[in-house]
Structure formats: C-alpha cells, structure tokens
Design a protein around this motif. Sequence first.
Motif, PDB file in Angstrom:
ATOM      1  N   THR A  20     -13.333-120.090 -51.648  1.00 48.92           N
ATOM      2  CA  THR A  20     -12.533-119.925 -52.816  1.00 48.92           C
ATOM      3  C   THR A  20     -12.249-121.341 -53.331  1.00 48.92           C
ATOM      4  N   ASP A  43     -14.201-111.075 -55.512  1.00 45.61           N
ATOM      5  CA  ASP A  43     -13.457-110.813 -54.341  1.00 45.61           C
ATOM      6  C   ASP A  43     -12.033-110.040 -54.716  1.00 45.61           C
ATOM      7  N   ASN A  47      -8.103-114.382 -55.021  1.00 45.51           N
ATOM      8  CA  ASN A  47      -7.695-115.640 -54.699  1.00 45.51           C
ATOM      9  C   ASN A  47      -8.117-116.760 -55.781  1.00 45.51           C
ATOM     10  N   ASP A 129     -17.642-116.327 -56.829  1.00 44.56           N
ATOM     11  CA  ASP A 129     -16.863-116.528 -55.911  1.00 44.56           C
ATOM     12  C   ASP A 129     -17.145-115.238 -54.968  1.00 44.56           C
TER      13      ASP A 129
END
Length: 262
Positions: A20, A43, A47, A129
């Motif tokens: 990340t 995710d 984050n 990500d």
Amino acid sequence: MTKRTKIIAIANQKGGVGKTTTVVNLAAALARRSRTVLVVDLDPQANATGGLGLEKEEGVSIYPVLLGNAEIADVIQPTAYDNLNIIPSEVDLAGAEIEIARREDHLSVIRDALAPVRDSGVFDYILLDCPPSLGIVMTSSLAAADGVLVPMQAEFLAMEGLGLITNLLEQLRAGANPDLELNGILLTMVNMVATQTKEVISMVKEKFGDRVYETTIPRNVRTSEAPSYGQPVIHYDPTCKGAVAYRAFAKEFIARTPTRFN
Ligand code: ADP
Ligand code: MG
C-alpha cells in the motif's frame, strides 16, 4: 489516438511488506510527473484510501461495480492531488469474494469492470492495491493487469513467498492472461545495516535479474507516519529518505512501463 493505459497490480500475498505504501507513493510521484493515475483500493482494510486522505463510504468502492450494482464512473473519486484519482475501498470485501467466486467469469470480473475506464484512455496508469491473500481478488487483479509489481522485504523468509506469487503469475500466463509481465520486484523497508540485507538482495537479483528495481526503499520513520496524516510521504515530507526513494522509483518505473508519454 492509441490508448495505452497500463494496468499494474501491486501484489504479494504477505501483508505488511509495503504494497500500500508503494501504491500511494508511486501514484503520487507519477501524478507529480503529469501522469494521470487511478488507484483502485482492493483491500477491505482500505489503507490506500486512508493514505490518500479519503474516508471509507458505503457503496463507494469497486465492489458494487464487480457485482453489477454500480457504474465504475460513479465510484471514481478525486484526491487532493492533481492527476490522482482513487476508487476507495470499503469493509464488505469478504461477502463480495464469496459472491464472485460462485460466478463462472470470476477471473475476468476486475478486467471487465475496468474495461470502460481503460478504453476511455483517461488514465496513463491504473494501480491495483491487492489484499494480502492469494484469493479471488488478487487472482482476478492479476488476470486484469499488464504487469505485476511485487514489493518485498529484504529477508530470507520473503524469498519463499516470492515463489508463490511467481507460480501464480505462470499459471495466469498459461491461461487467463498470456501477456502478463513481471513488471518488477521492489525491495522495501531496506535496512542496509542488517547483515542479511545485501545477501538477500543479491540472491533476488541472481534469480530475477533486471526485473529487480535498482531503486530500493529504505526503512524510514517519516514514511510510516505519513498515512496517519492522510498524505503520501512525498507530500508529507518531500526531503526525507523515503520520499527521495519513492520519487527515484517512480522515474525508474516510468522508464520500464511506457505509456503515451514514452
Ligand atoms: P502492505 O500493504 O503490504 O500490508 P504497508 O504498505 O501497509 O504494507 O506497510 C506496512 C507497514 O509498514 C505500515 O505501517 C507502513 O506505514 C510501514 N511501512 C511501509 N513502508 C515503510 C518504510 N519504507 N519505512 C518504514 N515503514 C514503512
Ligand atoms: Mg496493504
């Protein structure tokens, strides 16, 4: 005009290796170099969403798009930075994974969801990500990507994990995504004082040759602080070692990952 949007999945099934941080800072550094960038936070921990200064918001993520309940154009959010946009994440990934897994087309869901954005040619780079598991989301991200970028820590144990992801890459090349490239391996949280660091770096280079980025990212406190301020480190503290390294990495990444600019 040739549309040359590059989709890069940032993946490693291990958590805490700097995926990340790499997505957030690579995206910010590319945007600063006038590249148009879309980050897709896949995710559920969100984050990347937080690291780019956004709050989670129900229904504003890739998941309703994957499930056919929203249009992708409606979930793309601007950030505080020019040229840098994001599709945020939200908590509900587990449910989406199960639902997607039941579908016959599960490997192509992310590719299909991104197709309108890719075809629009608006973005030079779409950075995915990935969550830290070898599940459906990561596999279908790799199926959607032109290249996979693997951040890894310079530790002996990390070498094993590298085998898992390169196997997955081979499987996809043999099936769903014949053109998938190993964009590169980026060594993160490097501490040159540790005795195993140089040894691991030379082992990785022996195995993967020029796929290993010359730039390495040092372990740097400012880099780990930046997310709590919702800022990429290149903006939070532009002169710290982490910021300098991520800018150098972005330059190397651009040379290796050409778009309409080069
Ligand atoms: P992943 O996405 O692979 O789980 P993260 O990018 O979230 O990994 O990084 C894991 C933790 O390590 C985070 O707390 C992050 O702030 C910190 N971190 C990442 N890169 C660095 C670095 N270069 N120096 C110091 N801390 C870092
Ligand atoms: Mg992460």
